[in-house]
Design an enzyme around this catalytic site. Structure first.
Site, PDB file in Angstrom:
ATOM      1  N   SER A 163       0.843  -1.199   0.000  1.00 16.70           N
ATOM      2  CA  SER A 163       0.000   0.000   0.000  1.00 16.70           C
ATOM      3  C   SER A 163       0.876   1.247   0.000  1.00 16.70           C
ATOM      4  O   SER A 163       2.060   1.212   0.327  1.00 16.70           O
ATOM      5  CB  SER A 163      -0.916   0.002   1.226  1.00 16.70           C
ATOM      6  OG  SER A 163      -0.148   0.183   2.403  1.00 16.70           O
ATOM      7  N   HIS A 164       0.263   2.353  -0.363  1.00 15.39           N
ATOM      8  CA  HIS A 164       0.958   3.640  -0.407  1.00 15.39           C
ATOM      9  C   HIS A 164       1.630   3.942   0.936  1.00 15.39           C
ATOM     10  O   HIS A 164       2.802   4.285   0.985  1.00 15.39           O
ATOM     11  CB  HIS A 164      -0.053   4.736  -0.777  1.00 15.39           C
ATOM     12  CG  HIS A 164       0.505   6.111  -0.769  1.00 15.39           C
ATOM     13  ND1 HIS A 164       1.256   6.605  -1.810  1.00 15.39           N
ATOM     14  CD2 HIS A 164       0.424   7.097   0.159  1.00 15.39           C
ATOM     15  CE1 HIS A 164       1.619   7.853  -1.519  1.00 15.39           C
ATOM     16  NE2 HIS A 164       1.116   8.170  -0.340  1.00 15.39           N
TER      17      HIS A 164
END
Length: 136
Positions: free
Chosen positions: A40-41
């Protein structure tokens, strides 16, 4: 973060995975039920910013950490991945993150794991060769 508040540990209720991590945050801790994907970011940002991103299975531990707001804590990740904390002394409270002068002379040393004994291992050999194998 407000001036004088860094370094800071963020104990969150949830993350979506799209958050940015403000400068001065050295750890983000959240409940295991809301753990984010490693790609994920926010997980990539954490890795790039050298910020600890950890989930906790015990909500009581997170509640205990929340009660320690505005106190100096030292957070340590053990060899097995366990996260522990203790009260920080004045010297440990000085920022030692990637943007401080204290960290400038430190070098990351990566120790190469030993090679596996064979290309194919039976399951009973995994434990004795765990240092040669990936974590998953």
């Amino acid at each position: 973060l407000a001036p004088g508040k860094a370094p800071c540990i963020a104990v969150t209720e949830t993350l979506t995975g799209w958050e940015d991590i403000p400068m001065g945050i050295v750890a983000v801790l959240l409940p295991a039920a809301h753990a984010v994907d490693v790609l994920s970011h926010v997980a990539i940002r954490a890795r790039n910013q050298k910020v600890l991103l950890a989930s906790c299975d015990d909500d009581a531990l997170l509640a205990e950490l929340r009660k320690k707001a505005d106190t100096g804590l030292k957070v340590v990740v053990g060899p097995s991945g366990d996260v522990t904390w203790s009260a920080a002394n004045v010297q440990e409270s000085i920022m030692t993150g990637p943007n401080s002068g204290a960290d400038a002379n430190k070098k990351l040393v990566v120790v190469r794991p030993p090679p596996p004994p064979a290309q194919i291992l039976v399951i009973s050999e995994f434990l004795q060769n765990r240092k040669s194998l990936g974590g998953k």
